[in-house]
Design a protein around this motif. Sequence first.
Motif, mmCIF file in Angstrom:
data_model
loop_
_atom_site.group_PDB
_atom_site.id
_atom_site.type_symbol
_atom_site.label_atom_id
_atom_site.label_comp_id
_atom_site.label_asym_id
_atom_site.label_seq_id
_atom_site.Cartn_x
_atom_site.Cartn_y
_atom_site.Cartn_z
ATOM 1 N N ARG A 84 0.974 -1.145 0.047
ATOM 2 C CA ARG A 84 0.043 -0.067 0.190
ATOM 3 C C ARG A 84 0.705 1.153 0.002
ATOM 4 O O ARG A 84 0.493 2.215 -0.470
ATOM 5 C CB ARG A 84 -0.842 0.064 1.132
ATOM 6 C CG ARG A 84 -2.026 -1.137 1.054
ATOM 7 C CD ARG A 84 -3.437 -0.641 1.525
ATOM 8 N NE ARG A 84 -4.405 -1.629 1.094
ATOM 9 C CZ ARG A 84 -5.135 -2.127 1.850
ATOM 10 N NH1 ARG A 84 -5.095 -1.816 3.316
ATOM 11 N NH2 ARG A 84 -5.712 -3.112 1.572
ATOM 12 N N GLY A 130 -12.265 -7.750 2.108
ATOM 13 C CA GLY A 130 -11.455 -7.158 1.321
ATOM 14 C C GLY A 130 -11.950 -6.618 0.091
ATOM 15 O O GLY A 130 -13.118 -6.389 -0.073
ATOM 16 N N GLU A 145 -8.302 -6.892 3.443
ATOM 17 C CA GLU A 145 -8.016 -5.541 4.069
ATOM 18 C C GLU A 145 -7.065 -5.572 5.200
ATOM 19 O O GLU A 145 -6.264 -4.592 5.486
ATOM 20 C CB GLU A 145 -9.383 -5.045 4.721
ATOM 21 C CG GLU A 145 -10.402 -4.568 3.858
ATOM 22 C CD GLU A 145 -11.768 -4.509 4.187
ATOM 23 O OE1 GLU A 145 -11.978 -4.683 5.493
ATOM 24 O OE2 GLU A 145 -12.611 -4.024 3.632
ATOM 25 N N LYS A 156 -4.066 -1.648 -2.686
ATOM 26 C CA LYS A 156 -5.650 -1.941 -2.749
ATOM 27 C C LYS A 156 -5.842 -1.740 -4.120
ATOM 28 O O LYS A 156 -5.421 -0.950 -5.215
ATOM 29 C CB LYS A 156 -6.201 -0.666 -2.096
ATOM 30 C CG LYS A 156 -7.712 -0.921 -2.084
ATOM 31 C CD LYS A 156 -8.478 0.206 -1.393
ATOM 32 C CE LYS A 156 -9.812 -0.061 -1.349
ATOM 33 N NZ LYS A 156 -10.628 1.208 -0.912
#
Length: 193
Positions: A84, A130, A145, A156
């Motif tokens: 991320r 997720g 997630e 993501k």
Amino acid sequence: MKRLPFWPTLFVLVCVAVMIALGIWQLQRATWKDGLLARYAAAETLPPIAFPAVPVPDEALVFRRAGGTCLEVVRWDARAGRSRKGEQGWRHIASCRTGGGEGPGMAVDYGWSRSSDAPKGEGLGGPVNGVIDFDRDRVFILVSETPAPGLEASEKPSPANIPNNHRGYAVQWFLFALVALVIYGIAVGRRKG
């Protein structure tokens, strides 16, 4: 006034027509891609669903929030990916058993690390929430997630990461056609009559 040679002129005009047709086709693809990306963006705002129990060819599920249950991790795969934070490394994809040994199970991206070694330890399996993504083979993956212990969250999934380069390709085809005509015009102009 010089006469244009028939066969070379015909060849160049056919090539130019093909390049223009390819440019028009790329413009049509750009419009199609705009619609696809709009559907993907809309999917991000829809309520969560259950991760599909059987493979479905419905790309409307991509980028939807979803949940499922991984009863047991039966295999790990490491694939190149980003965290991320945008760092390059490895996504850790678990092939999960989802019940009774029937069906294809579920693929879960449990997180990212710099190492391709499979994660170890407790906390793997159970309920997973997720976003649905697809891999290079167009197989759905649930990107968790919450990363598994020892991993960081994978990037993501987002439609913003899907390029729509078709207008640029169209411009290239139209420029190729123009360049072909200019070069042919120069060649004919220099030809000795």
